[in-house]
Structure formats: C-alpha cells, structure tokens
Design an enzyme around this catalytic site. Structure first.
Site, mmCIF file in Angstrom:
data_model
loop_
_atom_site.group_PDB
_atom_site.id
_atom_site.type_symbol
_atom_site.label_atom_id
_atom_site.label_comp_id
_atom_site.label_asym_id
_atom_site.label_seq_id
_atom_site.Cartn_x
_atom_site.Cartn_y
_atom_site.Cartn_z
ATOM 1 N N HIS A 37 -11.534 -102.221 -82.581
ATOM 2 C CA HIS A 37 -10.786 -101.413 -81.432
ATOM 3 C C HIS A 37 -9.377 -101.272 -82.018
ATOM 4 O O HIS A 37 -8.867 -100.018 -81.651
ATOM 5 C CB HIS A 37 -10.536 -102.643 -80.364
ATOM 6 N N GLN A 61 -21.113 -101.159 -65.255
ATOM 7 C CA GLN A 61 -22.126 -100.555 -66.498
ATOM 8 C C GLN A 61 -23.087 -101.761 -67.012
ATOM 9 O O GLN A 61 -23.803 -101.562 -67.979
ATOM 10 C CB GLN A 61 -21.273 -100.000 -67.592
HETATM 11 P P1 AMP Z 1 -15.747 -101.836 -75.858
HETATM 12 O O1 AMP Z 1 -14.592 -102.680 -75.850
HETATM 13 O O2 AMP Z 1 -16.864 -102.687 -76.646
HETATM 14 O O3 AMP Z 1 -16.472 -101.024 -74.820
HETATM 15 O O4 AMP Z 1 -15.233 -100.753 -77.135
HETATM 16 C C1 AMP Z 1 -14.199 -100.004 -76.688
HETATM 17 C C2 AMP Z 1 -14.176 -99.092 -77.937
HETATM 18 O O5 AMP Z 1 -14.282 -99.372 -79.406
HETATM 19 C C3 AMP Z 1 -15.519 -98.026 -77.959
HETATM 20 O O6 AMP Z 1 -15.136 -96.567 -78.036
HETATM 21 C C4 AMP Z 1 -16.270 -98.569 -78.919
HETATM 22 O O7 AMP Z 1 -17.189 -97.734 -79.370
HETATM 23 C C5 AMP Z 1 -15.279 -98.833 -80.204
HETATM 24 N N1 AMP Z 1 -15.670 -99.968 -80.868
HETATM 25 C C6 AMP Z 1 -16.525 -100.933 -80.676
HETATM 26 N N2 AMP Z 1 -16.665 -101.430 -81.901
HETATM 27 C C7 AMP Z 1 -16.345 -100.936 -82.847
HETATM 28 C C8 AMP Z 1 -16.297 -101.133 -84.267
HETATM 29 N N3 AMP Z 1 -17.035 -102.036 -84.823
HETATM 30 N N4 AMP Z 1 -15.746 -100.081 -84.961
HETATM 31 C C9 AMP Z 1 -15.174 -99.048 -84.422
HETATM 32 N N5 AMP Z 1 -14.866 -98.973 -83.142
HETATM 33 C C10 AMP Z 1 -15.678 -99.920 -82.195
#
Ligand code: AMP
Length: 282
Positions: A37, A61
């Site tokens: 993140h 979701q």
């Molecule tokens: P989430 O909190 O899981 O909904 O993720 C928020 C954003 O962070 C989304 O755009 C994800 O694709 C991105 N994200 C989650 N894990 C990773 C990672 N390991 N590397 C880069 N971006 C990530």
C-alpha cells in the site's frame, strides 16, 4: 496529514485545492496497511501535488461473511504508516457515509465477461461491490490519478471498465503499480496477517508455482502446466479456486508464439485464508 470522515467536507477541501492548481492522486485501500500500500502512496506523492488515501472495509464486496468479519483491522498503525509515508489526506468514512441508503438498490455495472471469470466466478457479486464503493469514492474525491496495485490484476481491469462505463476515463488517469513481495516471494497482502505460523511458511508456494509455470510456457502444453500446478498446490495443502494462464486482456489463450504477453493467475486457500497472486510474462 489531515483525517476527514465526511464526504462533503472532503469534497470542499479538495475543490479549494483544485482551484489553487493542485493535481492530486488517490489511493483507495481497505486498511491493514503494508509496504505494498505504501508503495502506491509513494508513487502518487511523486506524481502529484497532493495524495489522498482512503480506508474503508467495504461490506458490499465480501461474498463470504466470515472473510468480512475476520478482515484484519489496525487503524492506529495505518494512520501512523500513512503519516510516515507523507500522505496528505486520509478519508475514513463510515458505512453510513458510503451507503446512506443501505445496500439495497445499489447501481449495477455492466462488466460483461470480466465478472464471469476467475475472481468473478469464485466470488459472485464481488466486483459489483468493488465498483459500488470505487464509484462512490471517485465521485467524492474526483482525483486526477487513481493508483491501483497489479496484485489485484482483474480488479484493475474491472476499474478500467468502470471508468469507461461512467465516462470518467478522460478525467482520471489510471496508474498501476507492481506487486510488492516479501523476501520469500509471497505477495504482500492484508490477509497474510491471518496466516498461522506454519501456513505463512507454506504461503510462498503460490508464487513459486507461478514462477515455475512461467518457465514451462514455451515447452509444455498449457493444459499440462495448469493441471500440474493445481496438483502441486493441492499436494502442499492448498484448496485451489483457480490457477490459469490467460492473455493480459484475460481472454483465454490456446497456443502461444511468445509474442503476446500472458498473465498467470492463482487463487487458493490455506485453511480459511484465501490468497491471490499473479505473474505477468512479457
Ligand atoms: P486492499 O487494501 O487490499 O484493497 O488494497 C488496496 C490497494 O493496494 C489495491 O489497489 C491493491 O491492488 C494494492 N495492493 C495490495 N497488495 C499489494 C502489493 N503487495 N503490492 C502492491 N500493491 C498492492
């Protein structure tokens, strides 16, 4: 960093910034933040005058109630991580703020085949929920650039489609960031916190398997590669939803001459923790 809980206040704050010529990037998240993140925040900071992030665990979701109930939360640590990274604004809305009229009659988005395959197939309704919240957040934030992680490969495509459907693709530039990994290859994910010690040791096997598949693409039939990979993960104690080879447009590829980029995608459970990962092969 400024923390704002109400859409109206955020909209007004950002309007003033825009009138003063600020360009801003937006990084939506569900919290339980990790370096993946943070990498999105840093990219946005580099490319914009101001960076807005949001933390909202979106009930709409989650097709699996227990996944929602067990989704990790660490708001104090998250605020510290965002401040340390240099994020300018955190939007922290309540469920009522995002869904003032509840979950009935949410708009439906025409996502076509994207909703039928892979994550769409195994998590019915998931992408409609993602689109509902992202649409609502974008209406409020109206960023110049939207930052998403390739870790959620299909989600990136769904949101590109959402921008198209809602006519926002001229206003908002979609920026995709590479997946950050732990030293052993495991894709960083909020859900990794839920892995027991022994599960955490096995979890990198998903990425190892994807890497091994990539090495066989030019030699072996896709059917064999996918079947062997599934068997291997099952032997390692995973319950596999899918492990597939697709074109980066997510269409099936039957044969490959090495010129078209491919993406290998997997979703598998270790006990009740569902992990996803992917590997793009140019
Ligand atoms: P989430 O909190 O899981 O909904 O993720 C928020 C954003 O962070 C989304 O755009 C994800 O694709 C991105 N994200 C989650 N894990 C990773 C990672 N390991 N590397 C880069 N971006 C990530």
């Amino acid at each position: 960093m400024i923390l704002i809980k109400h859409s109206g206040i955020l909209r007004k704050y950002l309007q003033e910034k825009r009138e003063n010529g600020f360009r801003y990037g937006f990084v939506p998240t569900m919290g339980a933040l990790h370096q993946g993140h943070v990498s999105l925040i840093l990219q946005s900071m580099e490319e914009n005058d101001l960076t807005v992030s949001s933390i909202f665990v979106n009930p709409a979701q989650f097709n699996d109630r227990s996944d929602f109930e067990n989704y990790p939360e660490s708001i104090a640590d998250d605020i510290l991580a965002l401040e340390t990274a240099g994020c300018d604004v955190l939007f922290l809305p309540s469920v009522k703020e995002i869904y003032p009229e509840g979950f009935e009659n949410l708009p439906q988005f025409d996502l076509g085949y994207l909703e039928m395959i892979l994550e769409g197939e195994f998590r019915p309704g998931h992408f409609q929920g993602v689109c509902s919240v992202v649409h609502r957040l974008l209406e409020t934030v109206q960023p110049d650039q939207l930052y998403l992680g390739q870790k959620d490969f299909q989600q990136c495509m769904v949101i590109a489609r959402l921008l198209e459907i809602t006519g926002k693709n001229d206003e908002i530039n979609l920026r995709l960031s590479p997946t950050l990994r732990e030293p052993d290859g495991l894709a960083m994910s909020s859900r990794n916190r839920r892995l027991a010690k022994e599960e955490r040791l096995r979890a990198p096997e998903i990425f190892r398997t994807l890497t091994e598949m990539a090495g066989r693409l030019k030699k072996d039939s896709f059917g064999d590669i996918m079947e062997n990979a599934r068997q291997h993960l099952e032997e390692q104690g995973f319950r596999v939803d899918y492990i597939e080879i697709r074109g980066t447009d997510l269409l099936q590829v039957k044969s490959w001459n090495g010129s078209k980029p491919l993406v290998l995608l997997a979703a598998a459970y270790l006990n009740d923790v569902r992990l996803i990962d992917n590997l793009v092969v140019d």
